[in-house]
Motif scaffolding. Structure first.
Motif, PDB file in Angstrom:
ATOM      1  N   ALA A  40      37.850  38.668  22.902  1.00 13.75           N
ATOM      2  CA  ALA A  40      37.226  37.724  23.827  1.00 13.75           C
ATOM      3  C   ALA A  40      35.772  38.137  23.992  1.00 13.75           C
ATOM      4  CB  ALA A  40      37.926  37.724  25.174  1.00 13.75           C
ATOM      5  N   THR A  43      32.069  39.012  29.459  1.00 12.74           N
ATOM      6  CA  THR A  43      31.335  38.082  30.324  1.00 12.74           C
ATOM      7  C   THR A  43      29.907  38.555  30.544  1.00 12.74           C
ATOM      8  OG1 THR A  43      32.302  39.237  32.201  1.00 12.74           O
ATOM      9  CG2 THR A  43      33.337  37.180  31.529  1.00 12.74           C
ATOM     10  N   THR A  51      34.628  44.547  34.922  1.00 11.98           N
ATOM     11  CA  THR A  51      35.833  44.131  35.620  1.00 11.98           C
ATOM     12  C   THR A  51      36.997  44.074  34.655  1.00 11.98           C
ATOM     13  OG1 THR A  51      35.111  41.877  35.263  1.00 11.98           O
ATOM     14  CG2 THR A  51      34.696  42.814  37.421  1.00 11.98           C
ATOM     15  N   GLU A  52      36.723  44.245  33.360  1.00 10.90           N
ATOM     16  CA  GLU A  52      37.795  44.235  32.364  1.00 10.90           C
ATOM     17  C   GLU A  52      37.410  45.156  31.222  1.00 10.90           C
ATOM     18  OE1 GLU A  52      37.533  40.008  31.728  1.00 10.90           O
ATOM     19  OE2 GLU A  52      36.394  40.323  29.896  1.00 10.90           O
ATOM     20  N   LYS A  53      38.401  45.578  30.448  1.00 12.93           N
ATOM     21  CA  LYS A  53      38.178  46.545  29.367  1.00 12.93           C
ATOM     22  C   LYS A  53      37.187  46.024  28.336  1.00 12.93           C
ATOM     23  CE  LYS A  53      41.177  50.034  29.952  1.00 12.93           C
ATOM     24  NZ  LYS A  53      42.057  49.623  31.048  1.00 12.93           N
ATOM     25  N   VAL A 389      47.917  34.187  32.334  1.00  7.86           N
ATOM     26  CA  VAL A 389      47.418  35.362  33.048  1.00  7.86           C
ATOM     27  C   VAL A 389      46.634  35.029  34.334  1.00  7.86           C
ATOM     28  CG1 VAL A 389      45.948  37.401  32.860  1.00  7.86           C
ATOM     29  CG2 VAL A 389      47.544  36.843  31.026  1.00  7.86           C
ATOM     30  N   PRO A 390      45.660  34.099  34.300  1.00  8.26           N
ATOM     31  CA  PRO A 390      44.920  33.853  35.554  1.00  8.26           C
ATOM     32  C   PRO A 390      45.811  33.353  36.678  1.00  8.26           C
ATOM     33  CG  PRO A 390      43.844  32.787  33.694  1.00  8.26           C
ATOM     34  CD  PRO A 390      45.165  33.275  33.196  1.00  8.26           C
ATOM     35  N   THR A 391      46.768  32.489  36.325  1.00 10.88           N
ATOM     36  CA  THR A 391      47.697  31.979  37.328  1.00 10.88           C
ATOM     37  C   THR A 391      48.593  33.109  37.820  1.00 10.88           C
ATOM     38  OG1 THR A 391      47.684  29.912  36.100  1.00 10.88           O
ATOM     39  CG2 THR A 391      49.354  30.145  37.792  1.00 10.88           C
ATOM     40  N   ILE A 393      47.904  36.244  37.965  1.00  9.05           N
ATOM     41  CA  ILE A 393      47.148  37.130  38.849  1.00  9.05           C
ATOM     42  C   ILE A 393      47.090  36.554  40.258  1.00  9.05           C
ATOM     43  CG2 ILE A 393      44.829  38.028  39.335  1.00  9.05           C
ATOM     44  CD1 ILE A 393      44.513  38.270  36.257  1.00  9.05           C
ATOM     45  N   ASP A 394      46.834  35.259  40.324  1.00 10.51           N
ATOM     46  CA  ASP A 394      46.726  34.641  41.642  1.00 10.51           C
ATOM     47  C   ASP A 394      48.051  34.714  42.396  1.00 10.51           C
ATOM     48  OD1 ASP A 394      44.736  33.028  43.263  1.00 10.51           O
ATOM     49  OD2 ASP A 394      46.518  31.765  43.396  1.00 10.51           O
ATOM     50  N   TRP A 396      50.576  36.729  41.831  1.00  9.38           N
ATOM     51  CA  TRP A 396      51.051  38.100  41.990  1.00  9.38           C
ATOM     52  C   TRP A 396      50.181  38.875  42.986  1.00  9.38           C
ATOM     53  CZ3 TRP A 396      49.041  42.488  38.657  1.00  9.38           C
ATOM     54  CH2 TRP A 396      49.807  43.667  38.822  1.00  9.38           C
ATOM     55  N   VAL A 397      48.864  38.785  42.771  1.00 13.53           N
ATOM     56  CA  VAL A 397      47.950  39.611  43.540  1.00 13.53           C
ATOM     57  C   VAL A 397      47.606  38.997  44.895  1.00 13.53           C
ATOM     58  CG1 VAL A 397      45.596  40.503  43.588  1.00 13.53           C
ATOM     59  CG2 VAL A 397      46.936  40.654  41.506  1.00 13.53           C
ATOM     60  N   ARG A 398      47.241  37.733  44.870  1.00  8.36           N
ATOM     61  CA  ARG A 398      46.719  37.149  46.100  1.00  8.36           C
ATOM     62  C   ARG A 398      47.836  36.566  46.962  1.00  8.36           C
ATOM     63  NH1 ARG A 398      44.304  32.940  48.157  1.00  8.36           N
ATOM     64  NH2 ARG A 398      44.961  31.615  46.449  1.00  8.36           N
TER      65      ARG A 398
ATOM     66  N   PRO B  31      46.111  27.457  40.479  1.00 10.50           N
ATOM     67  CA  PRO B  31      46.070  28.780  41.117  1.00 10.50           C
ATOM     68  C   PRO B  31      45.058  29.698  40.454  1.00 10.50           C
ATOM     69  CG  PRO B  31      48.314  28.152  40.508  1.00 10.50           C
ATOM     70  CD  PRO B  31      47.415  27.135  39.926  1.00 10.50           C
ATOM     71  N   GLY B  32      44.494  30.586  41.246  1.00  8.46           N
ATOM     72  CA  GLY B  32      43.543  31.560  40.714  1.00  8.46           C
ATOM     73  C   GLY B  32      42.121  31.122  40.967  1.00  8.46           C
ATOM     74  N   VAL B  37      40.671  36.552  39.642  1.00 11.32           N
ATOM     75  CA  VAL B  37      41.011  36.722  38.236  1.00 11.32           C
ATOM     76  C   VAL B  37      40.184  37.848  37.622  1.00 11.32           C
ATOM     77  CG1 VAL B  37      40.867  35.627  35.970  1.00 11.32           C
ATOM     78  CG2 VAL B  37      41.822  34.371  37.904  1.00 11.32           C
ATOM     79  N   MET B  38      38.921  37.898  37.999  1.00 14.54           N
ATOM     80  CA  MET B  38      37.995  38.884  37.436  1.00 14.54           C
ATOM     81  C   MET B  38      38.474  40.308  37.737  1.00 14.54           C
ATOM     82  SD  MET B  38      33.951  38.429  37.727  1.00 14.54           S
ATOM     83  CE  MET B  38      33.588  38.989  39.357  1.00 14.54           C
ATOM     84  N   GLU B  42      42.485  44.634  36.602  1.00 12.44           N
ATOM     85  CA  GLU B  42      42.344  46.076  36.740  1.00 12.44           C
ATOM     86  C   GLU B  42      42.605  46.567  38.166  1.00 12.44           C
ATOM     87  OE1 GLU B  42      42.036  48.326  34.357  1.00 12.44           O
ATOM     88  OE2 GLU B  42      42.317  46.618  33.036  1.00 12.44           O
ATOM     89  N   TYR B  44      43.005  44.885  42.504  1.00 11.13           N
ATOM     90  CA  TYR B  44      42.566  43.895  43.484  1.00 11.13           C
ATOM     91  C   TYR B  44      41.912  44.637  44.639  1.00 11.13           C
ATOM     92  CZ  TYR B  44      43.000  39.905  46.658  1.00 11.13           C
ATOM     93  OH  TYR B  44      42.745  38.871  47.510  1.00 11.13           O
ATOM     94  N   ARG B  84      29.785  35.267  34.551  1.00  4.80           N
ATOM     95  CA  ARG B  84      28.757  35.809  33.682  1.00  4.80           C
ATOM     96  C   ARG B  84      27.493  36.174  34.446  1.00  4.80           C
ATOM     97  NH1 ARG B  84      29.001  34.023  28.164  1.00  4.80           N
ATOM     98  NH2 ARG B  84      31.019  33.095  27.734  1.00  4.80           N
ATOM     99  N   ARG B 278      38.640  30.994  35.076  1.00  2.00           N
ATOM    100  CA  ARG B 278      38.486  30.157  36.268  1.00  2.00           C
ATOM    101  C   ARG B 278      37.017  30.080  36.711  1.00  2.00           C
ATOM    102  NH1 ARG B 278      43.000  29.264  34.813  1.00  2.00           N
ATOM    103  NH2 ARG B 278      44.915  29.423  36.016  1.00  2.00           N
TER     104      ARG B 278
END
Lengths: 509, 315, 337
Positions: A40, A43, A51-53, A389-391, A393-394, A396-398, B31-32, B37-38, B42, B44, B84, B278
Motif C-alpha cells: 500500500a 500515507t 500510524t502503521e507499519k 479492516v476499517p469497519t 476497527i470501528d 472492535w475498537v470504538r 462504520p469507521g 482507522v489510522m 496499532e 487506540y 495524508r 476512510r
C-alpha cells in the motif's frame, strides 16, 4: 562514562540470527539500485508520526535513531555513542560527533531533545509516543550530551527510543512536518515521491556509519494487488517483496521460481494471533469454566497448520520460545475431554452460540475458521462476523461491539509491547474490559525495574495468570513473515522486529 | 438543439448537488472514521484520537460538516486529505489525466479491435470466420477484466518479459515508458469492452447489409468495401454510439480494478485508498469527479448521437 | 433446363441478355434455388415487365443481372450480356467502375430506405459521379449538373434540395431523387424494382409515367418489376411471368392479358379486383406460395394449379414457344379462348 551494561542484559533478546549468507565469497559491492514492493502507499513519510507499519518501512531508511536492536535483537547504540542509567528515573546519553542531517547540518543534543519533545507533544505521534511516554523532560547538557528525566521508573524507554527518529528541528518548524519532504540522518536521502506509484531514495554520502549504505538508490513501489507483487518479483521488475503468502512460502521452500530466493522467515519474537473475549459481556465476564473449556478445545497445532500452512509455529504466548522471557511452565496440552467436562461444569452441556468478530485479513479469516471447527466439537457454534479492516476497527475498537474475536499483533522486542499493551487496565490495547489489580501491579513493577530476572519473573506471572484463567485471550500462533528476494540481492537480514534494514544490502550482478 | 444543451447543462447542477449529499451521507454512515482507522491497527489512543478528530471538525454534526465542505467547494478549495495531511488538488491533477488516458486508451483499443472485427464478421456473416469472431467476443465478454489483466501480466510481464509489471518508470519516465506502461492496462480493459461493441456492431452491420441504401450504393457502382464503410458502417455507428457511451462510463468504473491490478497511479487507486482509510475528503472529491465525468460522457454521447444522425439533429 | 431457351423480342438490338441464369443461396439450413435457369432479353427502347409473387425470384434475377447477389447467395450458372459483353467474366473493379450505375442502374421499392439517411441528397448524388470518375470532385464543380438532373425529374426548388437530408423530403420526392441518381450517368438500362409500391396512390402514377417516359427521353430500356400484373401490362411492351424461380410465361403484354396460356397467369388475372365490382369478390390463388427451400418436384406451380394433370409433379416442362413471341412453360396450357 560507564557503559550501562546492565541495560544490555535486561533488554537483550537471545533471538536467532536470520541472515542469508552471500552465496559466493563475493565481497559486498557498492552501487546499484533496487526496487522494493509495498502493498500500500504510505500515507506520508514522517517516521515520527507513523500510524502503521507501512509508513515505517517506507521512511525508516531515511532515518537514524539514538539506539537500535541489532540482528540478534540486542540493544546497541546508533546515533548514541553511550548512555548511563544514573538512577531509574534519569538516563544520560552522549551522541556521536559526526552525525549529519541530509540538509548538511551536524546533529546536536538539542536536536535529540527537540525530536523527543515532538513525539511527546504531537497527537499524531501517539503510536511512537506510547513507548516513551514516561519521559517527562529532556535536559540538554552540552552539544553532545542530554539527560532524560522519567516521570516513573521505566526500563522500556530505551527500547522505545529505537522508534523515535531524529529530525532536524528547523526543517520541521520551517515546513510544518516531514510528511511529504522528509529529512533525517539515515543512510538514504529522499529523492522523489510520485504519489500512487513509488518513492525513491538515494545514498546519503555523509551518513555517519563508515562505508554504508552500499546501494546508490532504493525505490519503493506500491502494489496493492498481491498477484501483481508476485508477478513483478518473478519478472525482476521488483527485487524484494516483504511478505509472502503462506501458500507461496510452502510452494517455494523446496522449489522457488527461477531467479528468486526466500529468506529464512523473519519470525517476530513478539507476535501473536489469538482468540479473545469481551469480558464486559456475559457469559465471559463471570463464567471462567466456559473460557477454560474453549482454551482446552482449541488445538493450537492444528490451527497453525490450517491458517499458516506450516509456515508458523503454534504458540502458547506472544512471547516466543526464542525469547529469554519465555517460560516453559506456560505450556499446556490440548484436551478435548477436559473441555467437554468443563462445558458441563460451566452450565452449557448442550453448547451455545457465540458471536465472533473477524477482520478480513489473509491470516485471521482461516484462523477463525479453524477455531470454528474446533469449538464445534464441544458444542459451541461460532458465528463468524467477517468485516473489512476499517469497519472491523470501528466495531472492535470504538464501539466494542463484539463477544469474541480473532485478531493479531506484531510488535517490537520488549514484552511490555504485547503483555502490558493488552492487559494493563489502562493500556491502549486493552479492548476486553480486562482489569485485575494484581496484574496491574505486576506490570507496573516490570516496567519500573531494570533487573532482567525480576522482569522475567513478573511477565511470567502475568502470562501464567492469563493462561490459567483464559482471560482476556487465548494465544494460538504467531505470524511469520517470509520475504521473497531476487537472487542478485545480498546482505539481506530478516529482522526479528519486522523493521527492515537496508544499510548492508547490495547487488550482486 | 441549443435549448436542449442548456437544459442538459442546467440539470448537471442539481444532479451533482444531490450526489454530493448522498456521497457525504453514505461515507459518514459507514462504520469507521479516518482517525480511529489510522490508529486502530496499532493501538487506540482515545485522548489523541479525540484531539485530532476535533482538529478536523469530525466531532461536529454531519450536516454542519457538510455545509462547511460545501462552502469550501464553492470556492473551489478541495481541502486537505486527513490521513495524508496534504492538499488534495495536486493529488487529483496528477491522477485524473492518467485515468482519462487509461479510459480513452482502452476505448481506443476497443474500437481499434471491434470495428475491423465486426466488419469482417458482417462481411462473412454465417461463415466460419463469423462464428470464430463471435466465439472470441463471447469469450472476452464472459471473461472478468481482472482475469484478463492477470493473464496479461503473466504472459507479457513475466514469461515474455517485454512489458513492465510495475509503474514506477511510467510515473516519472519518458514518453516511451508511458506508452509501455499503458499497453497492458489498456489492452485488458479495451479487449473486454471491444467484445460487446463487436457483437453489437456486427449485428447492426448484418442488419444493414440488406438495407436498400446499401444495395443502392452498390448499384451506383460502390465497391463492396466502400458500401460497407460509407453506407453500412456509417449507419451502424449511430446505434453503436450509445453503447460506446455507456461502455465508456463502465470503463471509467472498470479502470478502478485495472488500476489496482497494474498498480496504476490513477484516480481509482486514490479512491480505493481513500475508502480503506476512510479519508472523507478524498472519497468525496474522487467520487464527485467520477460522477461529473460520467455526466459529461453521457452529455457528449447525446451530442454525438445528434451529430451522427441528421434525423435527430433536425427535429 | 440445360438447353438455351432464347427469347427474341424481335425489335432488333438487344441491350441486355440473360441466359440460363441460376442463383442459389447457401444458407446454414440448406440450399435455396432462387433462380432456376432464367433466360430473357431486353431490347433497345423496350419496356419489359417482370411479374410474380414474392419469392418468385424476380428481384434476385434483377440483382443477379447486376452481379449483386447478397451473401450467402451466389450466381451458379448462366450468362448476363450487357451490350453483348458477359459481365460474369469481368472483374469486380471493372463492374463497379464501368457497368453498375453507368450502363445499368436500379431503383428500389422503398425510396425512404434507398437513400442513406445520414448523407445529404447532394452528397449521395455526387458520390455516383465520383465513383465513376475515380476521384473526389468538388461540389461547386458539379452543382449545376446535379441541379439539372433533379430538374429533369420535375423537382421544384432544386438548388435547396442538395443540402437536404432524405427524411426532409416526401416519399414521391425521394423516389424522384433516387431515379435522378440512377440516371445521373445516363445508363442504357434501368431496372425499377417495385418502384411505386411504397408510395401514396396519388404519386404512383406520376412516378410511373416518369419512368415510362425514359424510353423516349433520353432513350432507355427499362425493366419494371412488380407483383402487380395490372400495373405491368398497362405500361410494358412485354411481360415475363415468374414463379418459383422459373419463367412460366413470356409474351407481349397484350397477349398476356387477352390470351394467357399459363394457368398461373390466368390465375393472376383473376386475382385483379375489377374496379367496378365489390372487392370482396376477387379470387385469391388457392394454396401457399412456393417454398424455395423445399420446392415441389416437377412444375413448381402444380400444387396450386387448376389444370394439374399427370406428369406435372414429375418433371419441369420446357419453356416452349407456342406461337411466335409467346412462350409458355406448361404441360396443359390454357386453350385459346
Amino acid at each position: 562514562m560507564k557503559r550501562a551494561s546492565t541495560i544490555f542484559a535486561s533488554l537483550a533478546i537471545g533471538a536467532l540470527v536470520a541472515a542469508i549468507p552471500a552465496t559466493a565469497q563475493d565481497a559486498p559491492k557498492r552501487g546499484g539500485s533496487i526496487v522494493v514492493s509495498l502493498n500500500a502507499e504510505p500515507t506520508h513519510l514522517d517516521n515520527q508520526l507513523q500510524t502503521e507499519k507501512n509508513i515505517d518501512w517506507a521512511s525508516k531508511p531515511m532515518n537514524a535513531f539514538l539506539v537500535r536492536f541489532n540482528k540478534d535483537a540486542v540493544l546497541e547504540g546508533s546515533i548514541a555513542e553511550s548512555w548511563e542509567v544514573i538512577n531509574p528515573q534519569e538516563i544520560r546519553m552522549t551522541i556521536r560527533e559526526n552525525v549529519k542531517f541530509h540538509n548538511g547540518r551536524v546533529m546536536t543534543a538539542a536536536d535529540a531533545k527537540a525530536s523527543i519533545d515532538r513525539v511527546l507533544n504531537d497527537p499524531q505521534a501517539a503510536s511512537v509516543k506510547n513507548n516513551v511516554k514516561s519521559i517527562a523532560l529532556v535536559e540538554v547538557n552540552d552539544d553532545r550530551t542530554f539527560t532524560m528525566h522519567l516521570s516513573v521508573p521505566d526500563s522500556t524507554v530505551l527500547g522505545g527510543l529505537t522508534a523515535v527518529a531524529m529530525v532536524p528541528i528547523e526543517v520541521v518548524e520551517g515546513q510544518g512536518d516531514l510528511k511529504t519532504n522528509p529529512v533525517g540522518a539515515g543512510p538514504f536521502m529522499f529523492k522523489e515521491w510520485e504519489r500512487g506509484s513509488h518513492h525513491t531514495l538515494v545514498r546519503f554520502d555523509e551518513y555517519f556509519e563508515e562505508g554504508m549504505p552500499l546501494l546508490d538508490e532504493l525505490t519503493f513501489v506500491y502494489q496493492p494487488e498481491y498477484g501483481a507483487e508476485i508477478a513483478s518479483l518473478r519478472s525482476g521488475d521488483v527485487d524484494i517483496i516483504l511478505w509472502l503468502n503462506a501458500r507461496d512460502v510452502v510452494a517455494w521452500r523446496d522449489d522457488s521460481p527461477r531467479g528468486i530466493k526466500l529468506d529464512d522467515g523473519g519470525r517476530s519474537v513478539m507476535a501473536l494471533h489469538y482468540f479473545a473475549f469481551n469480558l464486559e459481556r456475559e457469559p465471559w465476564k463471570s463464567n471462567e469454566k466456559l473460557r477454560l473449556a474453549i482454551k482446552y478445545a482449541i488445538d493450537r497445532d492444528e490451527a497453525a497448520a490450517i491458517a499458516l500452512q506450516g509456515t508458523g509455529p503454534a504458540k502458547v504466548s506472544g512471547i516466543a520460545k526464542e525469547s529469554p522471557y519465555y517460560d516453559p511452565n506456560w505450556e499446556y496440552e490440548h484436551d478435548l475431554e477436559k473441555a467437554k467436562q468443563l462445558m458441563i461444569e460451566a452450565g452449557y452441556p448442550d453448547g451455545l452460540t457465540v458471536d465472533h468478530l473477524v477482520p478480513k485479513t489473509p491470516l485471521e479469516v482461516p484462523l477463525a475458521q479453524a477455531f470454528q471447527q474446533q469449538l464445534a466439537r464441544i458444542g459451541i457454534k461460532l458465528e463468524l462476523r467477517v468485516l473489512e479492516v476499517p469497519t472491523f476497527i470501528d466495531v472492535w475498537v470504538r464501539q466494542r461491539d463484539f463477544s469474541t474475536t480473532t485478531v493479531g499483533r506484531e510488535s517490537w522486542n520488549d514484552p511490555a509491547n504485547i503483555v502490558e499493551f493488552f492487559m494493563h487496565s489502562e493500556a491502549p490495547g486493552n479492548r476486553w474490559g480486562f482489569s485485575n489489580p494484581d496484574v496491574d501491579a505486576w506490570l507496573e513493577e516490570a516496567r519500573a525495574t531494570f533487573d532482567f530476572e525480576r522482569r522475567k519473573e513478573l511477565y511470567s506471572m502475568v502470562e501464567q495468570y492469563r493462561i490459567d484463567h483464559a482471560a482476556p485471550f487465548i494465544v494460538a500462533t504467531n505470524g511469520t513473515r517470509y520475504a521473497g528476494l531476487r537472487d542478485r540481492i545480498e546482505g539481506w537480514i530478516s529482522q526479528r522486529d519486522i523493521r527492515y534494514d537496508f544499510r548492508n544490502v547490495w547487488v550482486n550482478d | 438543439m441549443i435549448k436542449y444543451i442548456i437544459v442538459r447543462l442546467a440539470l448537471v447542477v442539481p444532479t451533482v448537488f444531490l450526489l454530493s449529499v448522498i456521497v457525504f451521507a453514505t461515507i459518514h454512515l459507514v462504520p469507521g472514521d479516518p482517525i480511529t482507522v489510522m490508529f486502530g491497527i496499532e493501538g487506540y489512543y482515545p485522548e489523541e484520537v479525540e484531539r485530532i478528530k476535533k482538529f478536523y471538525n469530525l466531532d461536529k454534526p454531519i450536516y454542519w460538516q457538510y455545509f462547511v465542505w460545501l462552502k469550501q467547494m464553492a470556492t473551489l478549495d478541495f481541502g486537505n486529505s486527513i490521513v495524508r495531511g496534504e492538499p488534495i488538488l495536486p493529488l487529483i491533477t496528477t491522477r485524473f489525466p492518467r485515468t482519462i488516458m487509461l479510459t480513452l486508451g482502452s476505448m481506443l483499443v476497443a474500437i481499434a479491435f471491434s470495428v475491423p472485427l465486426a466488419m469482417m464478421a458482417a462481411k462473412r456473416h454465417n461463415t466460419v470466420i463469423d462464428v470464430f469472431i463471435s466465439g472470441i467476443s463471447l469469450t472476452f465478454i464472459s471473461m472478468p477484466t481482472f482475469l484478463l489483466a492477470v493473464l496479461m501480466i503473466m504472459v507479457f510481464g513475466v514469461y515474455l518479459d517485454i512489458l513492465p509489471t510495475t509503474t514506477h518508470r511510467f510515473a516519472s519516465g519518458s514518453t516511451w515508458d508511458v506508452i509501455k506502461g499503458l499497453i497492458m492496462p489498456c489492452l485488458s480493459a479495451g479487449l473486454v469492452t471491444s467484445a460487446g461493441i463487436t457483437r453489437m456492431l456486427r449485428t447492426e452491420l448484418v442488419d444493414n447489409l440488406h438495407k436498400d441504401y446499401v444495395l443502392f450504393a452498390r448499384t451506383k457502382g460502390a465497391s463492396d468495401n466502400r458500401a460497407l464503410v460509407f453506407h453500412n458502417l456509417r449507419n451502424a455507428v449511430i446505434a453503436t454510439a450509445t453503447l460506446v457511451g455507456l461502455e465508456l462510463g463502465y470503463l471509467m468504473s472498470g479502470v478502478i480494478i485495472i488500476e489496482i491490478v497494474f498498480s496504476y497511479p490513477g484516480m481509482g487507486q486514490l479512491l480505493l485508498d481513500g475508502v480503506t482509510r476512510r479519508d472523507y475528503p478524498i472519497i468525496q472529491i474522487t467520487v464527485l469527479i467520477f460522477a461529473l465525468t460520467f455526466v459529461v460522457i453521457n452529455f457528449i454521447t447525446d451530442l454525438l448521437y445528434s451529430v451522427l444522425d441528421p434525423r435527430i439533429r433536425y427535429e | 433446363m440445360g438447353k438455351s431457351e432464347r427469347i427474341d423480342a424481335g425489335t432488333g438490338e438487344q441491350v441486355l441478355e440473360v441466359i440460363d441464369l441460376e442463383t442459389r443461396f447457401f444458407t446454414l439450413t440448406g440450399v435455396i434455388n432462387a433462380v432456376r435457369g432464367v433466360t430473357f432479353s431486353l431490347g433497345k427502347n423496350e419496356i419489359l415487365g417482370i411479374v410474380g409473387e414474392s419469392g418468385s425470384g424476380k428481384s434476385i434475377t434483377c440483382l443477379s443481372a447486376m452481379r449483386l447477389v447478397p451473401t450467402p447467395g451466389r450466381i451458379t450458372g448462366g450468362k448476363v450480356l450487357i451490350d453483348g459483353q458477359d459481365i460474369m467474366l469481368e472483374s469486380e473493379e471493372d463492374l463497379c467502375l464501368n457497368v453498375r450505375g453507368k450502363k445499368i442502374s436500379m431503383v428500389f421499392q422503398d425510396p425512404l430506405t434507398a437513400l442513406n439517411p445520414t448523407y445529404t441528397i447532394g452528397w449521395q448524388m455526387k458520390e455516383a459521379l465520383d465513383l465513376h470518375s475515380g476521384r473526389a470532385t468538388k461540389m461547386d464543380d458539379v452543382r449545376s449538373d446535379l441541379i439539372d438532373a433533379l430538374k429533369q425529374m420535375n423537382m421544384p426548388d432544386s438548388e435547396d434540395l442538395l443540402t437536404k437530408f432524405p427524411h426532409q423530403l416526401s416519399g414521391g420526392m425521394r423516389q424522384r431523387v433516387v431515379i435522378a441518381i440512377a440516371l445521373l450517368l445516363k445508363p442504357a438500362i434501368l431496372i425499377a424494382d417495385e418502384p411505386t409500391t411504397a408510395l401514396d396512390v396519388t404519386v404512383q402514377a406520376a412516378v410511373l409515367d416518369l419512368i415510362v417516359r425514359l424510353r423516349d427521353d433520353p432513350g432507355m430500356s427499362v425493366i419494371i418489376v412488380s407483383h402487380d400484373l395490372n400495373l405491368i401490362v398497362e405500361r410494358c411492351d412485354r411481360t415475363v411471368v415468374m414463379y418459383g424461380g422459373l419463367i412460366l410465361e413470356s409474351a407481349s403484354s397484350e397477349k398476356i392479358v387477352t390470351r394467357p396460356r399459363s394457368p398461373y397467369t390466368r390465375a393472376l388475372i383473376h386475382c385483379i379486383p375489377p374496379l367496378t365490382e365489390d372487392t370482396a369478390a376477387f379470387n385469391a390463388i388457392p394454396g401457399d406460395a412456393v417454398d424455395l427451400a423445399q420446392p415441389p418436384t416437377g412444375c413448381p406451380f402444380h400444387p396450386r394449379c387448376a389444370n394439374r394433370g399427370s406428369g406435372c409433379d414429375d418433371s419441369v416442362p420446357d419453356l416452349a414457344e407456342i406461337e411466335p413471341g409467346h412462350l409458355v412453360r406448361c404441360f396443359y396450357p390454357e386453350s385459346v379462348a
